[in-house]
Design a protein around this motif. Structure first.
Motif, PDB file in Angstrom:
ATOM      1  N   ARG A 145     -31.694 -27.692 -19.943  1.00 44.90           N
ATOM      2  CA  ARG A 145     -30.301 -27.232 -19.883  1.00 44.90           C
ATOM      3  C   ARG A 145     -29.504 -27.999 -18.843  1.00 44.90           C
ATOM      4  O   ARG A 145     -28.283 -28.132 -18.965  1.00 44.90           O
ATOM      5  N   ARG A 146     -30.170 -28.479 -17.824  1.00 45.26           N
ATOM      6  CA  ARG A 146     -29.485 -29.191 -16.750  1.00 45.26           C
ATOM      7  C   ARG A 146     -28.963 -30.551 -17.203  1.00 45.26           C
ATOM      8  O   ARG A 146     -28.071 -31.114 -16.583  1.00 45.26           O
ATOM      9  N   GLY A 147     -29.553 -31.087 -18.280  1.00 47.24           N
ATOM     10  CA  GLY A 147     -29.145 -32.386 -18.772  1.00 47.24           C
ATOM     11  C   GLY A 147     -29.627 -33.505 -17.843  1.00 47.24           C
ATOM     12  O   GLY A 147     -30.349 -33.290 -16.879  1.00 47.24           O
ATOM     13  N   GLY A 148     -29.187 -34.714 -18.128  1.00 45.03           N
ATOM     14  CA  GLY A 148     -29.575 -35.848 -17.297  1.00 45.03           C
ATOM     15  C   GLY A 148     -31.047 -36.166 -17.426  1.00 45.03           C
ATOM     16  O   GLY A 148     -31.703 -35.850 -18.421  1.00 45.03           O
ATOM     17  N   ASN A 149     -31.580 -36.786 -16.395  1.00 46.37           N
ATOM     18  CA  ASN A 149     -32.989 -37.174 -16.365  1.00 46.37           C
ATOM     19  C   ASN A 149     -33.835 -35.927 -16.126  1.00 46.37           C
ATOM     20  O   ASN A 149     -33.719 -35.273 -15.085  1.00 46.37           O
ATOM     21  N   HIS A 150     -34.701 -35.591 -17.069  1.00 50.54           N
ATOM     22  CA  HIS A 150     -35.508 -34.389 -16.941  1.00 50.54           C
ATOM     23  C   HIS A 150     -36.467 -34.462 -15.755  1.00 50.54           C
ATOM     24  O   HIS A 150     -36.836 -33.422 -15.183  1.00 50.54           O
ATOM     25  N   TRP A 151     -36.871 -35.634 -15.380  1.00 49.40           N
ATOM     26  CA  TRP A 151     -37.736 -35.773 -14.208  1.00 49.40           C
ATOM     27  C   TRP A 151     -37.010 -35.345 -12.936  1.00 49.40           C
ATOM     28  O   TRP A 151     -37.633 -34.785 -12.022  1.00 49.40           O
ATOM     29  N   ASP A 152     -35.696 -35.593 -12.873  1.00 55.04           N
ATOM     30  CA  ASP A 152     -34.936 -35.153 -11.699  1.00 55.04           C
ATOM     31  C   ASP A 152     -34.940 -33.629 -11.604  1.00 55.04           C
ATOM     32  O   ASP A 152     -35.079 -33.061 -10.515  1.00 55.04           O
ATOM     33  N   GLY A 153     -34.765 -32.963 -12.763  1.00 52.38           N
ATOM     34  CA  GLY A 153     -34.819 -31.505 -12.769  1.00 52.38           C
ATOM     35  C   GLY A 153     -36.184 -30.988 -12.356  1.00 52.38           C
ATOM     36  O   GLY A 153     -36.305 -29.999 -11.629  1.00 52.38           O
ATOM     37  N   MET A 154     -37.224 -31.667 -12.820  1.00 54.02           N
ATOM     38  CA  MET A 154     -38.586 -31.274 -12.470  1.00 54.02           C
ATOM     39  C   MET A 154     -38.814 -31.414 -10.962  1.00 54.02           C
ATOM     40  O   MET A 154     -39.362 -30.513 -10.320  1.00 54.02           O
ATOM     41  N   GLU A 155     -38.374 -32.510 -10.375  1.00 47.09           N
ATOM     42  CA  GLU A 155     -38.551 -32.709  -8.939  1.00 47.09           C
ATOM     43  C   GLU A 155     -37.789 -31.650  -8.143  1.00 47.09           C
ATOM     44  O   GLU A 155     -38.283 -31.131  -7.140  1.00 47.09           O
ATOM     45  N   THR A 156     -36.579 -31.321  -8.612  1.00 45.42           N
ATOM     46  CA  THR A 156     -35.803 -30.273  -7.955  1.00 45.42           C
ATOM     47  C   THR A 156     -36.564 -28.951  -7.963  1.00 45.42           C
ATOM     48  O   THR A 156     -36.662 -28.256  -6.944  1.00 45.42           O
ATOM     49  N   LEU A 157     -37.119 -28.602  -9.113  1.00 43.83           N
ATOM     50  CA  LEU A 157     -37.859 -27.347  -9.242  1.00 43.83           C
ATOM     51  C   LEU A 157     -39.078 -27.331  -8.342  1.00 43.83           C
ATOM     52  O   LEU A 157     -39.355 -26.342  -7.649  1.00 43.83           O
ATOM     53  N   LEU A 158     -39.838 -28.419  -8.331  1.00 42.21           N
ATOM     54  CA  LEU A 158     -41.089 -28.480  -7.579  1.00 42.21           C
ATOM     55  C   LEU A 158     -40.873 -28.520  -6.070  1.00 42.21           C
ATOM     56  O   LEU A 158     -41.822 -28.312  -5.305  1.00 42.21           O
ATOM     57  N   SER A 159     -39.652 -28.796  -5.643  1.00 41.26           N
ATOM     58  CA  SER A 159     -39.345 -28.899  -4.214  1.00 41.26           C
ATOM     59  C   SER A 159     -38.448 -27.745  -3.778  1.00 41.26           C
ATOM     60  O   SER A 159     -37.684 -27.880  -2.816  1.00 41.26           O
ATOM     61  N   SER A 160     -38.523 -26.597  -4.456  1.00 40.87           N
ATOM     62  CA  SER A 160     -37.545 -25.547  -4.244  1.00 40.87           C
ATOM     63  C   SER A 160     -38.199 -24.179  -4.104  1.00 40.87           C
ATOM     64  O   SER A 160     -39.402 -24.009  -4.329  1.00 40.87           O
ATOM     65  N   GLN A 161     -37.368 -23.198  -3.760  1.00 39.72           N
ATOM     66  CA  GLN A 161     -37.771 -21.800  -3.770  1.00 39.72           C
ATOM     67  C   GLN A 161     -37.122 -21.084  -4.965  1.00 39.72           C
ATOM     68  O   GLN A 161     -36.846 -19.892  -4.913  1.00 39.72           O
ATOM     69  N   ILE A 162     -36.928 -21.820  -6.027  1.00 38.41           N
ATOM     70  CA  ILE A 162     -36.378 -21.240  -7.252  1.00 38.41           C
ATOM     71  C   ILE A 162     -37.360 -20.205  -7.803  1.00 38.41           C
ATOM     72  O   ILE A 162     -38.569 -20.443  -7.867  1.00 38.41           O
ATOM     73  N   LEU A 163     -36.833 -19.046  -8.208  1.00 40.90           N
ATOM     74  CA  LEU A 163     -37.640 -17.945  -8.728  1.00 40.90           C
ATOM     75  C   LEU A 163     -37.586 -17.900 -10.247  1.00 40.90           C
ATOM     76  O   LEU A 163     -36.654 -18.435 -10.851  1.00 40.90           O
ATOM     77  N   PRO A 164     -38.541 -17.227 -10.863  1.00 45.42           N
ATOM     78  CA  PRO A 164     -38.500 -17.080 -12.332  1.00 45.42           C
ATOM     79  C   PRO A 164     -37.173 -16.518 -12.844  1.00 45.42           C
ATOM     80  O   PRO A 164     -36.665 -16.952 -13.878  1.00 45.42           O
ATOM     81  N   THR A 165     -36.610 -15.560 -12.117  1.00 48.24           N
ATOM     82  CA  THR A 165     -35.332 -14.992 -12.568  1.00 48.24           C
ATOM     83  C   THR A 165     -34.205 -16.013 -12.523  1.00 48.24           C
ATOM     84  O   THR A 165     -33.242 -15.910 -13.285  1.00 48.24           O
ATOM     85  N   ASP A 166     -34.324 -16.983 -11.627  1.00 47.43           N
ATOM     86  CA  ASP A 166     -33.304 -18.047 -11.549  1.00 47.43           C
ATOM     87  C   ASP A 166     -33.396 -18.997 -12.728  1.00 47.43           C
ATOM     88  O   ASP A 166     -32.420 -19.689 -13.051  1.00 47.43           O
ATOM     89  N   LEU A 167     -34.574 -19.067 -13.345  1.00 47.81           N
ATOM     90  CA  LEU A 167     -34.780 -20.006 -14.453  1.00 47.81           C
ATOM     91  C   LEU A 167     -34.222 -19.475 -15.751  1.00 47.81           C
ATOM     92  O   LEU A 167     -33.984 -20.251 -16.690  1.00 47.81           O
ATOM     93  N   GLN A 168     -34.032 -18.173 -15.846  1.00 44.85           N
ATOM     94  CA  GLN A 168     -33.602 -17.585 -17.117  1.00 44.85           C
ATOM     95  C   GLN A 168     -32.088 -17.698 -17.298  1.00 44.85           C
ATOM     96  O   GLN A 168     -31.345 -17.545 -16.348  1.00 44.85           O
TER      97      GLN A 168
END
Length: 430
Positions: free
Chosen positions: A407-430
């Protein structure tokens, strides 16, 4: 007179003491850092009550020793979780930047999950969906098993023949079992390729490393034991056949860009750079696992998009394993269809764990809807016995992570790196 003299001495001492944090005359001001320290202690103590609850810890060794030396009872730990929640709710994040707001939210979610786990260890039982939501922060949909029958019909058409569908699929897949004496070389090649593809997109600490070992008598097929300091110990269960596509799955899931990368980035981003010590401990039954397992599974598709996994198997892994690649494409089709059956086990586990179906029925249903032979279905039920609602983190986790990244668009690897380096919760992903 002695009492009066003692009171006067205490008053003088109090006035001479340095001012507490906050105001000079008010009580000591609570902080997220202080709560985080106590949260780590809570998790470590729960881990003393439940083996395996602490999946990884790379904070100060003396904190772990203190947890062992001053171990509280489960009722006391339940009170501690309630107290930490009250302390977090009392902290205002008005005017703070987004990272601080998210940090408080993250700690609240993880303290809540820890409290739920303590209640479970104390004997409380919840429904499958309630338990999953309490521990992992997301509620799974439990679909009727009949809704998966159209997928079974497609697989039946793909793998025709005599005998049960499970037997036919097992026979077809048997041609892609990696011989035991070639397992090391195949796994080494798969992990190396997963790592190479990940490093193109995500910079990792220069000292990151892992060791690989083959083990047996485990309820899981693979496990990453993160050691801290960017190092992991990856174990692969060799009790059951390992197929060529599974080598890629395990290499990505346990290693790159999966659990090893996730833990290394969390350690670097939060513990090393910010000193946020709540990230030095990984409680297995927590929202962390939904993100960890979901991103690890999505990482397989990210590293090998389209037919690249099939091509890598055919060109590299099949020769290493000494296998015939003639029906590699058909195997890929079977894998894609089988993936659509993943959530059937949620419904099976729900019925089994509350006693609506017995053990033999659960095994039969797992055989049918995961297309596994009896031995493998029995092992999967052993996993469900051990980890219960944890199973939602794989299929549902992957789908939710994938949807968020894309959903974020752009390079999916960038989104993956953001997620893996974050305190994003499951509820934030929905």
């Amino acid at each position: 007179m002695r009492v009066l003299a003692l009171a006067l001495a205490l008053l003088v001492a109090a006035c001479a003491a340095p001012p507490s944090e906050g105001t000079r005359t008010g009580p000591r001001r609570d902080t997220l850092d202080g709560i985080a320290r106590d949260y780590v202690g809570l998790i470590l103590e729960i881990g003393e009550h439940e083996d395996g609850y602490v999946d990884a810890y790379y904070g100060p060794p003396e904190w772990r020793e203190a947890a062992k030396a001053n171990l509280r009872t489960l009722p006391q730990l339940a009170e501690e979780a309630t107290g930490l929640t009250a302390r977090l709710n009392a902290i205002s994040t008005d005017g703070q930047d987004a990272a601080i707001v998210q940090r408080r939210k993250y700690l609240l979610a993880h303290v809540s999950a820890a409290g739920a786990r303590v209640r479970m260890l104390s004997g409380e039982r919840m429904s499958f969906a309630d338990e999953a939501e309490a521990l992992f922060g997301i509620r799974p949909e439990l679909r009727p098993l009949s809704s998966f029958d159209p997928v079974l019909a497609q697989i039946d058409a793909l793998v025709p023949g005599e005998g049960s569908l499970t037997d036919r699929v097992t026979e077809f897949r048997s041609h892609y079992v990696i011989p035991r004496d070639r397992l090391q070389s195949v796994m080494d090649a798969a992990i190396a390729e997963c790592r190479r593809r990940t490093l193109v997109h995500i910079p990792l600490p220069s000292n990151e490393s892992f060791t690989l070992a083959f083990v047996g008598d485990k309820p899981w097929s693979g496990y990453n034991y993160y050691q801290g300091n960017s190092a992991s110990k990856i174990e692969i269960n060799a009790d059951f056949p390992i197929y060529t596509e599974r080598a890629i799955d395990l290499g990505c899931h346990e290693g790159y860009p999966g659990h090893h990368v996730y833990n290394a980035l969390l350690e670097r981003t939060f513990v090393r750079e910010r000193g946020w010590m709540e990230m030095s401990v990984y409680p297995l039954f927590s929202p962390m696992s939904f993100v960890a397992e979901g991103s690890a599974n999505y990482g397989i598709d990210l590293a090998f998009p389209g037919d690249e996994a099939t091509r890598f198997e055919r060109e590299v892994l099949f020769p290493l394993a000494g296998l015939d690649p003639a029906t590699a494409e058909k195997k890929a089709q079977l894998g894609a269809l089988t993936r659509q059956l993943a959530r059937a086990e949620y419904t099976i586990a729900d019925a089994y764990l509350v006693g609506r179906i017995d053990r033999d029925t659960a095994i039969e249903q797992l055989m049918k809807y995961s297309l596994a032979d009896r031995a493998k279905a029995t092992q999967r039920l052993r996993f469900i016995d051990t980890y219960r609602s944890y199973i939602i983190n794989y299929g549902l986790g992957r789908d939710v992570v994938q949807a968020w990244v894309e959903r974020r668009g752009g390079n999916h690897w960038d989104g993956m790196e953001t997620l893996l380096s974050s305190q994003i919760l499951p509820t934030d992903l929905q």
